[in-house]
Scaffold this active site. Structure first.
Site, short mmCIF file in Angstrom:
data_model
loop_
_atom_site.label_atom_id
_atom_site.label_comp_id
_atom_site.label_asym_id
_atom_site.label_seq_id
_atom_site.Cartn_x
_atom_site.Cartn_y
_atom_site.Cartn_z
N GLU A 74 -12.88 33.40 22.74
CA GLU A 74 -12.33 33.57 24.08
C GLU A 74 -13.24 34.51 24.86
OE1 GLU A 74 -8.09 34.86 23.41
OE2 GLU A 74 -8.66 34.32 21.39
N ASP A 84 -9.32 39.18 14.81
CA ASP A 84 -8.67 39.18 16.13
C ASP A 84 -9.31 40.36 16.87
OD1 ASP A 84 -7.03 38.63 18.23
OD2 ASP A 84 -5.14 38.94 17.17
N TYR A 116 -8.71 26.24 20.32
CA TYR A 116 -8.95 26.48 18.90
C TYR A 116 -9.89 25.39 18.42
CZ TYR A 116 -4.68 29.40 18.57
OH TYR A 116 -3.72 30.37 18.70
N HIS A 153 -8.33 29.20 25.88
CA HIS A 153 -7.86 29.54 24.54
C HIS A 153 -7.92 28.35 23.57
CE1 HIS A 153 -5.61 31.70 21.46
NE2 HIS A 153 -5.56 32.77 22.24
N HIS A 196 -1.80 37.86 27.50
CA HIS A 196 -2.14 36.53 28.03
C HIS A 196 -1.32 36.13 29.26
CE1 HIS A 196 -4.88 36.08 24.85
NE2 HIS A 196 -4.15 35.48 23.95
N ARG A 198 -4.61 41.82 26.07
CA ARG A 198 -3.50 42.76 26.25
C ARG A 198 -3.74 43.81 27.32
NH1 ARG A 198 -4.32 40.80 21.48
NH2 ARG A 198 -2.56 40.08 20.26
C1 GLA Z 1 -5.25 35.87 21.13
C2 GLA Z 1 -4.81 37.19 20.62
C3 GLA Z 1 -4.11 37.01 19.31
C4 GLA Z 1 -2.99 36.02 19.45
C5 GLA Z 1 -3.52 34.71 19.98
C6 GLA Z 1 -2.42 33.73 20.24
O1 GLA Z 1 -6.40 35.44 20.59
O2 GLA Z 1 -5.83 38.13 20.51
O3 GLA Z 1 -3.62 38.24 18.86
O4 GLA Z 1 -2.02 36.52 20.32
O5 GLA Z 1 -4.20 34.93 21.16
O6 GLA Z 1 -1.62 33.51 19.14
#
Ligand code: GLA
Length: 360
Positions: free
Chosen positions: A325, A260, A197, A195, A121, A96
């Protein structure tokens, strides 16, 4: 010339949107290309040029059985609609930027805002939504794919043309390496990540709460309700964010409402390539180590996944994947004491991250 490139990419993007079939079909019908890398141990990584995205990563378990350890979709059209950033390269700025605003040499820039008040992002049309130019490479030690993208000046309101190269290589050491390089013609800011998962038991098999995680970080950057840094750098010691010793991801997750968080990685000097994290999945024995030159890493535990229909009929729910990330700190353009994200003409932005797989 930039205008021409823009028109060309818009056209390619329309074609991509129109493609709804599986990758093989899409390869013929649209300009979304796919690339498959294999190493001598049978590991396989597959990418698409939309978002320079890692779509599958087949890794052996302790019995030599392969599973795809990254969440994904069956077609480019699904990636185009995805709002969870599955497997893609994130840019120009991962994470952000508070209120979508920053100042550079006294000029204020207002970026596209797409996450409450924030720019997240890369904005409305980030690097995940564009077609990259991909090309395979091969040497004795590895095979790879080089993705290039020219982000024109003014893209999401960022200054400067940005020439980005992301190279994925799959080594015979069972490492997926990601190299990020970029240059600009005007002072700008940059923060690139991937990114993906992960679920080391195999995508779609369940949640990741039993995975054991170690993060090589003594400090983190606390955030406000909008997930933007408050500006402090605090110790993880005594908090539920402390992963300095391996702990099950699920052991304290409900106390924090899902992770997060941005961790400040321990290192001796800036840019040093260090072990950032080690993750073990007890049942399969798969181990993933993350190494990086980047100063920080966001741990995100798929808190927003809610019945997403993924590849091969899989359904992804909350905590079905985790992201590590590697990145610069969120909101660095507004926190000048954070490691610098400034890129000037004549300089090359350069970062390297490696995901290394083994078994125990
Ligand atoms: C990142 C952000 C999360 C979310 C994901 C996507 O990891 O930190 O808050 O936005 O991406 O869903």
């Amino acid at each position: 010339m930039w205008e021409k490139i823009r028109i060309r990419y818009c056209f390619i993007l329309l074609l991509a949107l129109a493609s709804a079939g599986a990758f093989a079909k899409a390869d013929k019908k649209s300009s979304v290309e796919s690339f498959t890398l294999k190493n001598k141990n049978g590991m396989e990584a597959k990418f698409i040029s939309l978002g320079a995205t890692l779509v599958s990563l087949k890794v052996p378990d302790k019995n030599g059985k392969f599973a795809d350890v990254v969440l994904g979709f069956d077609s480019p059209a699904e990636y185009m609609k995805d709002t969870n950033y599955f497997g893609c390269v994130v840019g120009r700025y991962a994470n952000r930027i508070a209120n979508g605003k920053f100042k550079l040499y006294n000029k204020e820039y207002t970026l596209a805002v797409n996450n409450g008040p924030n720019h997240l992002h890369g904005g409305i049309k980030g690097f995940n939504r564009v077609i990259w130019n991909g090309k395979k490479i091969k040497t004795d030690k590895y095979s790879g794919v080089v993705f290039k993208y020219l982000s024109p000046a003014g893209d999401q309101n960022y200054p400067g043309n940005l020439d980005v190269t992301v190279t994925y290589t799959l080594t015979n050491n069972n490492e997926l390496r990601i190299s990020y390089k970029a240059t600009t013609d005007k002072k700008t800011v940059i923060n690139l990540t991937n990114h993906s998962y992960f679920n080391l038991a195999g995508q779609g098999t369940g949640d990741i709460l039993a995975h054991e995680l170690m993060i090589n970080a003594d400090f983190y950057t606390p955030a406000d309700g909008n997930c933007t840094p408050t500006g402090e750098i605090r110790k993880v010691e005594g908090t539920d964010l402390d992963f300095r010793h391996p702990m099950a991801i699920g052991s304290r997750i409900e106390k924090v409402g899902g992770y997060d968080n941005n961790y400040v990685l321990n290192r001796d000097s800036a840019g040093q390539f260090v072990l950032a994290a080690r993750v073990t999945e007890p049942a399969s024995g798969r181990v993933m180590e993350v190494f990086t030159s980047q100063p920080a890493m966001q741990l995100y535990t798929g808190n927003f996944l809610n019945g997403i229909k993924g590849e091969n009929g899989s359904v992804y729910n909350k905590y079905y994947g985790f992201c590590l990330e590697t990145q610069h700190f969120p909101d660095s353009p507004n926190r000048l004491y954070f490691p610098s994200v400034l890129l000037r003409p004549g300089e090359t932005f350069s970062q390297l991250t490696a995901y290394k797989f083994s078994v125990q």
